[in-house]
Enzyme design. Sequence first.
Site, PDB file in Angstrom:
ATOM      1  N   SER A 143       0.852  -1.191   0.000  1.00 15.36           N
ATOM      2  CA  SER A 143       0.000   0.000   0.000  1.00 15.36           C
ATOM      3  C   SER A 143       0.886   1.238   0.000  1.00 15.36           C
ATOM      4  O   SER A 143       2.055   1.183   0.407  1.00 15.36           O
ATOM      5  CB  SER A 143      -0.889   0.001   1.253  1.00 15.36           C
ATOM      6  OG  SER A 143      -1.538   1.248   1.421  1.00 15.36           O
ATOM      7  N   TYR A 156      -1.255  -0.477  11.067  1.00 14.63           N
ATOM      8  CA  TYR A 156      -1.472  -0.997   9.719  1.00 14.63           C
ATOM      9  C   TYR A 156      -0.316  -0.592   8.818  1.00 14.63           C
ATOM     10  O   TYR A 156       0.234  -1.420   8.069  1.00 14.63           O
ATOM     11  CB  TYR A 156      -2.799  -0.468   9.167  1.00 14.63           C
ATOM     12  CG  TYR A 156      -3.019  -0.770   7.705  1.00 14.63           C
ATOM     13  CD1 TYR A 156      -3.301  -2.065   7.274  1.00 14.63           C
ATOM     14  CD2 TYR A 156      -2.926   0.242   6.743  1.00 14.63           C
ATOM     15  CE1 TYR A 156      -3.485  -2.346   5.928  1.00 14.63           C
ATOM     16  CE2 TYR A 156      -3.119  -0.033   5.396  1.00 14.63           C
ATOM     17  CZ  TYR A 156      -3.397  -1.327   4.998  1.00 14.63           C
ATOM     18  OH  TYR A 156      -3.578  -1.602   3.651  1.00 14.63           O
TER      19      TYR A 156
END
Length: 273
Positions: A143, A156
């Site tokens: 990501s 995260y």
Amino acid sequence: MGRDLRGKVAVITGASAGIGKATAEALARAGSRVVLGARRHDLLEQVAEEIRVKGGEALPVVTDVAEASQVEALIGRAVAAYGRLDLLVANAGIGYFAPVEETPLEVVERLWRVNVLGTLYAIRSALPVMRRQRQGHIIVVSSVAGKRGAPGSGLYAATKFAQVGLCEALRVELAGTGIAASVVCPVGTSTEFFEAAAALGGLRMGPMGPVQTAETVAAAIVRCARRPRPEVLVYPPARLLVILNALAPRLVDALMLRFRRRLLEGRLPPPSS
């Protein structure tokens, strides 16, 4: 066109929905034989059937990537069925949104097991097969959060940074073996990801900044499979954020502060006991 994907064997984790599902469908359209790994049996079977109806070849294997033995079994099923493994798309992942100090340790452990160890289990299971073949391609779906952490997603982001670092080391370790390693970094994607994260507790958040479809990310993954690249930022302008963060992190910190109010507005009440 690059590499011909017809007849290639591809394993995709997290294939029951979102980016994984879209990638499985895109690879099947390109002629690959896809092996689908995910926890949800009913959705996994549905994806496989949709691919078969359209003339593709799909093998669903129920898999929890947090369990090493299940990931090994997934790779084993692929090799047993097709005799080889050409492409691994390590896509399975979960999210959680809360300040670092408010993220429960059990959630941290689950994030790490799924996002990082799940990726590692898949790579370590696939590599012996690819080494025997003297060819293969590993694609890890990370990501943009693996390039710059944002408030409310620190833990995260840490798992996504870990995936990026893993791939950076891996592609050098694999130099000259015929095996490529790539990392794909999407921006916010329109999938069930954010609802699934909110269901775990913490903050209810949506994507910040530009939003892409799962199909857009899948198309980038297929292009990478055809022409391996070390790193793919699916939204090209995100490269500016990466460069700016490297050169002027305090400036990016100031930009991130603008999201704090939205972060606090998304705070959920604590779960009932």
